[in-house]
Motif scaffolding. Structure first.
Motif, PDB file in Angstrom:
ATOM      1  N   UNK A 119       0.809  -1.225   0.000  1.00 24.47           N
ATOM      2  CA  UNK A 119       0.000   0.000   0.000  1.00 24.47           C
ATOM      3  C   UNK A 119       0.839   1.271   0.000  1.00 24.47           C
ATOM      4  N   UNK A 120       2.156   1.143   0.213  1.00 21.05           N
ATOM      5  CA  UNK A 120       2.993   2.334   0.322  1.00 21.05           C
ATOM      6  C   UNK A 120       3.132   3.048  -1.021  1.00 21.05           C
ATOM      7  N   UNK A 121       3.159   4.358  -0.967  1.00 22.10           N
ATOM      8  CA  UNK A 121       3.449   5.148  -2.153  1.00 22.10           C
ATOM      9  C   UNK A 121       4.859   4.834  -2.649  1.00 22.10           C
ATOM     10  N   UNK A 122       5.028   4.857  -3.960  1.00 22.09           N
ATOM     11  CA  UNK A 122       6.351   4.589  -4.536  1.00 22.09           C
ATOM     12  C   UNK A 122       7.370   5.645  -4.111  1.00 22.09           C
ATOM     13  N   UNK A 123       6.891   6.811  -3.691  1.00 20.79           N
ATOM     14  CA  UNK A 123       7.792   7.897  -3.302  1.00 20.79           C
ATOM     15  C   UNK A 123       8.122   7.894  -1.814  1.00 20.79           C
ATOM     16  N   UNK A 124       7.530   6.975  -1.059  1.00 16.60           N
ATOM     17  CA  UNK A 124       7.795   6.930   0.381  1.00 16.60           C
ATOM     18  C   UNK A 124       9.258   6.576   0.651  1.00 16.60           C
ATOM     19  N   UNK A 125       9.867   7.319   1.549  1.00 17.03           N
ATOM     20  CA  UNK A 125      11.233   7.039   1.953  1.00 17.03           C
ATOM     21  C   UNK A 125      11.292   6.533   3.372  1.00 17.03           C
ATOM     22  N   UNK A 126      12.409   6.785   4.039  1.00 16.85           N
ATOM     23  CA  UNK A 126      12.578   6.391   5.442  1.00 16.85           C
ATOM     24  C   UNK A 126      13.652   7.281   6.048  1.00 16.85           C
ATOM     25  N   UNK A 127      13.713   7.292   7.365  1.00 19.06           N
ATOM     26  CA  UNK A 127      14.722   8.125   8.033  1.00 19.06           C
ATOM     27  C   UNK A 127      16.133   7.638   7.716  1.00 19.06           C
TER      28      UNK A 127
END
Length: 290
Positions: free
Chosen positions: A235-243
Motif C-alpha cells: 500500500x505504500x506510495x512509490x515515493x515513500x522514503x525512510x529516516x
C-alpha cells in the motif's frame, strides 16, 4: 505552569516543540548542539516559525525533559543529561530502538522514565524547514506517568496511545522499520524498489528473522503479523522514503545500532541465527565509516 525541556531539535524534536508550545500551561526550554533562533515546520500546507532561545537560563528544575536525540548522540550528551535531569524531573525518551531507559538510568530512576514510540513522518526540506506529514501518534506503556505525559498536549495536536504490552508493540515497530529502512538505505531508493519481487523476498526474510528474535526476547508476535506487514508494504506510495534513507542521502550517520543493530544484539544474546540482518548491519556500518 509546567517547565518542559526539549533536548535535540532535529525533525522529531522540532515537531514535539511545536505541539508543546500550543499548550498555554507549558513553558518550553530548548537544548541543541547547533544553536537555532527558530523552529521551522511545514504542516497542513502552512509554514510555522517559532522563535526560540536555546540554552535559556532557568532557576527551577524541569518538570519534564523530552529527549529527542538519535542513538549515536547520547555519549556526547551525558554532561547535559546530568545537568538537566534532577530528582523530580520526569523524562520521556522519544527515539528509535528498544530498551530506551537504559541510557537514562544513570541519571534518574526507572519510575521517572517514559519510553515513547512515535509515528510521525517528517523530513527536511528547503530553507531549514521540516515537512511534517501528519499528526504524531505516540505509544507509551499504560501508567500514571503516561497519563501525566498526555496532559502536556492539547487535545488535537497529538494522539497518545497507552498500551498494556509495550515490549511487543516496540518490537513490532522495530522489525518493520529496520527491514524497510535498511533496504531503502542500501539501495538508495524509495519504496519504488519493492516493484522488484527479489526485494520483496528480502524484506520478508528480514521480517522473519526479526520476528524470531523478538519472540526470544519475550515479545508476543501473532502469526498474522508477517502477512500484515507484507500487505502494508503493497500500500505504500512509490515515493515513500525512510529516516535511514534520508540520513544516507544527506550524509548523516545512519542509526544502525538503534535499528538492525538492536536486533543483532538480542540475537547474539539469545543465540538466534540472523545471517541476513548480520550482513545488513555490516553494510550499513561500512557506509558510516566512509
Amino acid at each position: 505552569m509546567k517547565r518542559i525541556g526539549v533536548l535535540g531539535l532535529g525533525a522529531i524534536g522540532s515537531v514535539m516543540s511545536r505541539i508543546l508550545v500550543a499548550h498555554p500551561e507549558n513553558e518550553v526550554f530548548y537544548y541543541t548542539r547547533t544553536p537555532k533562533s527558530k523552529i521551522k515546520i511545514q504542516f497542513q500546507n502552512k509554514k510555522i516559525e517559532i522563535p526560540i532561545e536555546t540554552e535559556k537560563e532557568r532557576s527551577e528544575e524541569l518538570d519534564w525533559l523530552l529527549i529527542c536525540l538519535k542513538e549515536y548522540h547520547f555519549d556526547a550528551a551525558n554532561d547535559k543529561l546530568a545537568k538537566l535531569i534532577r530528582a523530580n524531573t520526569k523524562v520521556a525518551v522519544i527515539r528509535n530502538g528498544i530498551e530506551l531507559k537504559e541510557r537514562i538510568t544513570p541519571f534518574t530512576t526507572k519510575e521517572n522514565i517514559l519510553e515513547c514510540m512515535i509515528d510521525c513522518p517528517t523530513q527536511p526540506i528547503e530553507d531549514n524547514y521540516y515537512l511534517q506529514f501528519r499528526k504524531p501518534v505516540l505509544k507509551v506503556e499504560q501508567s500514571e506517568l503516561a497519563k501525566r505525559f498526555t496532559q502536556l498536549f492539547t487535545k488535537n495536536d497529538a494522539q497518545i496511545i497507552e498500551v498494556l504490552d509495550y515490549k511487543t508493540e516496540n518490537w513490532k515497530k522495530l522489525i518493520e522499520s529496520s527491514a524497510l529502512g535498511s533496504i531503502l538505505c542500501l539501495t538508495g531508493r524509495t519504496c519504488s524498489v519493492f516493484e522488484n519481487p527479489e526485494v520483496i523476498g528480502l524484506y520478508k526474510d528480514l521480517l522473519r528473522e526479526g520476528i524470531e528474535v523478538a519472540k526470544s526476547d519475550g515479545a508476543i508476535i501473532k502469526s498474522s503479523f508477517e502477512s500484515e506487514m507484507m500487505e502494508k508494504i503493497s500500500t505504500y506510495s512509490k515515493t515513500k522514503g525512510s529516516s535511514m534513507l534520508s540520513d544516507r542521502l544527506t550524509g548523516n550517520i545512519i542509526e544502525v545500532n538503534a535499528k538492525n543493530g538492536a536486533i543483532e544484539k538480542v540475537a547474539v544474546q539469545n543465540k538466534i541465527a540472523t545471517p541476513i540482518n548480520d550482513t545488513i548491519c555490516k553494510l550499513l556500518r561500512q557506509i558510516n565509516q566512509n
